[in-house]
Scaffold this motif. Structure first.
Motif, PDB file in Angstrom:
ATOM      1  N   ALA A  95       0.828  -1.204   0.000  1.00 43.98           N
ATOM      2  CA  ALA A  95       0.000   0.000   0.000  1.00 43.98           C
ATOM      3  C   ALA A  95       0.866   1.260   0.000  1.00 43.98           C
ATOM      4  O   ALA A  95       0.629   2.200  -0.755  1.00 43.98           O
ATOM      5  N   ALA A  96       1.887   1.281   0.862  1.00 49.88           N
ATOM      6  CA  ALA A  96       2.767   2.446   0.940  1.00 49.88           C
ATOM      7  C   ALA A  96       3.506   2.663  -0.374  1.00 49.88           C
ATOM      8  O   ALA A  96       3.614   3.804  -0.856  1.00 49.88           O
ATOM      9  N   GLN A  97       4.003   1.597  -0.963  1.00 47.08           N
ATOM     10  CA  GLN A  97       4.726   1.713  -2.240  1.00 47.08           C
ATOM     11  C   GLN A  97       3.817   2.264  -3.327  1.00 47.08           C
ATOM     12  O   GLN A  97       4.195   3.178  -4.068  1.00 47.08           O
ATOM     13  N   HIS A  98       2.600   1.715  -3.433  1.00 45.84           N
ATOM     14  CA  HIS A  98       1.661   2.171  -4.453  1.00 45.84           C
ATOM     15  C   HIS A  98       1.299   3.644  -4.268  1.00 45.84           C
ATOM     16  O   HIS A  98       1.232   4.411  -5.229  1.00 45.84           O
ATOM     17  N   ILE A  99       1.055   4.038  -3.024  1.00 42.32           N
ATOM     18  CA  ILE A  99       0.634   5.411  -2.752  1.00 42.32           C
ATOM     19  C   ILE A  99       1.743   6.408  -3.071  1.00 42.32           C
ATOM     20  O   ILE A  99       1.504   7.447  -3.709  1.00 42.32           O
ATOM     21  N   ILE A 100       2.969   6.109  -2.670  1.00 47.56           N
ATOM     22  CA  ILE A 100       4.082   7.021  -2.934  1.00 47.56           C
ATOM     23  C   ILE A 100       4.377   7.108  -4.429  1.00 47.56           C
ATOM     24  O   ILE A 100       4.580   8.201  -4.977  1.00 47.56           O
ATOM     25  N   SER A 141      -4.333  -0.450  -5.402  1.00 45.73           N
ATOM     26  CA  SER A 141      -3.518   0.093  -6.487  1.00 45.73           C
ATOM     27  C   SER A 141      -3.427   1.598  -6.293  1.00 45.73           C
ATOM     28  O   SER A 141      -4.292   2.205  -5.638  1.00 45.73           O
ATOM     29  N   GLY A 142      -2.385   2.208  -6.850  1.00 47.52           N
ATOM     30  CA  GLY A 142      -2.296   3.662  -6.802  1.00 47.52           C
ATOM     31  C   GLY A 142      -3.436   4.273  -7.594  1.00 47.52           C
ATOM     32  O   GLY A 142      -3.771   3.805  -8.686  1.00 47.52           O
TER      33      GLY A 142
END
Length: 501
Positions: free
Chosen positions: A234-239, A399-400
């Motif tokens: 989640a953190a990777q997708h958001i950033i 997903s982002g």
């Protein structure tokens, strides 16, 4: 009083529309295979010049970065093209043998394409492809601050179309854009439809023009992170999503709403992928330049975290991709709560998904109604509850939202114009494509007779009468007609007459 530039712009709009009208008549006569060849050639040329156009846009506007703008150009040239290349846009496109209904398509005619400064080249590539695929001409009104790159992109697309057999002047771009000129382009009698991408004022003007218009609303996108989420993913997708193009895509995340019990673990993951958690003092400095006069400060739009920090005397490491500030308040006058079009992200803490759902709804209501909502969660019951309640046209799961909303990482139709439906005062909640730029005629053959009036009157009368003891064998044949024996009709009439005495 109008200046000479305004008058020149108005006259230019009229001239371009006249040429577009004549060119469109010729384009409309081309067969499907030739239309497909033209669109393919346009897509290939756009792909070839993707990096060059991205560099032009970055240098001219100062928004975003060349790498991400190249990706956006390639998305339009490849993903959008792939989605429309096999679409039928000429003549009879479907025949339903069972219902005996044919569908025939016709182009809408001449389209006015309004282009934003944040994504000028990719938007022109996208709108050119879907317009020509549906056999329409298009005239662009670019933002003045993106004039050079817009003109170059339109020129490349027009030349590619002409090389493949399209009429000259099927794609044109205003060289002297102004507000009066753009209004003339949108309201002129030769304009048949408007594709408006830009600020709220421009979109409102498009809807007020008296012409059919596809516009978009602001995207104040909230993202909820549930306790069941894969926090690292989640953190990777958001950033990645929020930092793309320095936050200039309207579907990018604006606020993250996280459960208290996973808050610290999630913040640690955000930092791992490039987030910087602002201290109270740092947050106050950053929020001081987000709004100016109650509206978004254009100076921060599409700027890097380092550039934004420099504006307020702060220095952030080069590897910082997104600035995160904790927030509690929600309102149009709360800087971190609104759409920021930059790599600035609000962080809200909640206790339970019900509170999280309420916070997300309130964030959408202050400026993102109908656009996009994101959720990172593995619990389908929670996903279902949010999907049913959130006033958003795109619900992006795990997903982002930047990439999911435009259809890059989801199966939503690939598009750079995202409708917000009636929530956002738009005519559609769809991702706009060539299918929206055609009129569909339906040829329908008669398949049954309309003989219900007298028969319905008899049936309604029988509903007031007790027919116990009468053997009823009323049925409907394949032609939609009631069948009943003469003896049964006679008995029904007797009972009706008896009840009327």
């Amino acid at each position: 009083m109008m200046t000479d530039l305004d008058l020149l712009s108005i006259q230019e709009a009229r001239n371009l529309l006249q040429k577009a009208k004549e060119a469109q008549k010729k384009l409309a006569e081309l067969p499907q295979d030739q239309i497909d060849r033209i669109v393919e050639c346009m897509a290939l040329k756009a792909e070839k010049h993707a990096s060059f156009l991205a560099r032009m846009a970055t240098e001219e506007t100062g928004f975003g970065n060349e790498t991400d703008k190249t990706t956006k150009n390639l998305f339009a040239a490849k993903e959008v093209y792939t989605a429309i290349k096999d679409m039928k846009t000429v003549g009879i496109i479907s025949v339903d043998e069972n219902k005996q209904v044919w569908e025939i398509v016709e182009p809408v005619g001449v389209i006015a394409g309004i282009i934003p400064s944040t994504n000028p080249t990719s938007t022109i590539i996208f709108k050119s492809l879907i317009a020509v695929k549906a056999r329409n001409a298009i005239v662009f009104s670019p933002h003045p601050s993106a004039l050079k790159c817009s003109l170059e992109t339109a020129k490349i697309m027009a030349n590619a179309a002409q090389e493949a057999g399209a009429p000259k002047e099927i794609i044109q771009c205003m060289e002297y854009p102004s507000l009066p000129g753009t209004k003339e382009l949108m309201s002129h009698k030769l304009t048949d439809m408007i594709l408006a991408t830009g600020g709220p004022g421009m979109v409102k003007s498009a809807y007020s023009s008296g012409k059919p218009a596809y516009g978009v609303g602001p995207g104040n996108v909230p993202v909820y992170v549930h306790t069941s989420a894969n926090l690292d993913q989640a953190a990777q997708h958001i950033i990645e999503s929020k930092s793309f193009g320095y936050g200039t895509i309207c579907a990018s995340e604006q606020a993250v709403v996280v459960e208290r019990e996973i808050k610290q673990a999630f913040i640690d993951k955000l930092k791992k992928y490039g987030a910087y958690l602002l201290s109270k003092t740092e947050k106050e400095k950053v929020e001081s330049i987000i709004l100016t006069g109650g509206t978004l400060n254009s100076k921060i739009v599409g700027k890097s975290p380092q550039a934004i920090g420099k504006m307020v005397g702060l220095s952030f490491p080069k590897d910082v991709k997104v600035l995160v500030g904790e927030e509690e308040k929600i309102g149009k006058d709360v800087p971190f709560a609104v759409e920021k079009l930059s790599p600035i992200l609000a962080l809200y803490t909640v206790d339970g998904w019900e509170e999280g759902c309420d916070v997300c709804t309130r964030l959408l209501e202050i400026g993102g109604l109908g656009h996009t909502f994101g959720i990172h969660c593995k619990d389908h019951a929670v996903i279902n509850a949010f999907a049913l309640k959130q006033p958003a046209s795109r619900i992006i799961v795990n997903s982002g939202t930047t990439f999911g909303g435009i259809g890059a990482t989801t199966a939503i139709f690939p598009s750079l114009t995202l409708g917000c439906g009636s929530y956002g005062n738009n005519i559609t909640s769809d991702n706009i494509g060539a299918q929206h730029l055609m009129n569909v005629k339906r040829v329908a053959f008669g398949i049954r007779e309309m003989n219900y009036a007298a028969k319905n009157e008899i049936v309604q009368s029988t509903e007031m009468t007790d027919f116990s003891g009468i053997e009823k064998k009323i049925s409907m044949d394949q032609g939609g007609n009631f069948t009943i024996s003469r003896e049964e009709i006679a008995e029904i009439v007797k009972r009706i007459l008896a009840d009327m005495k």
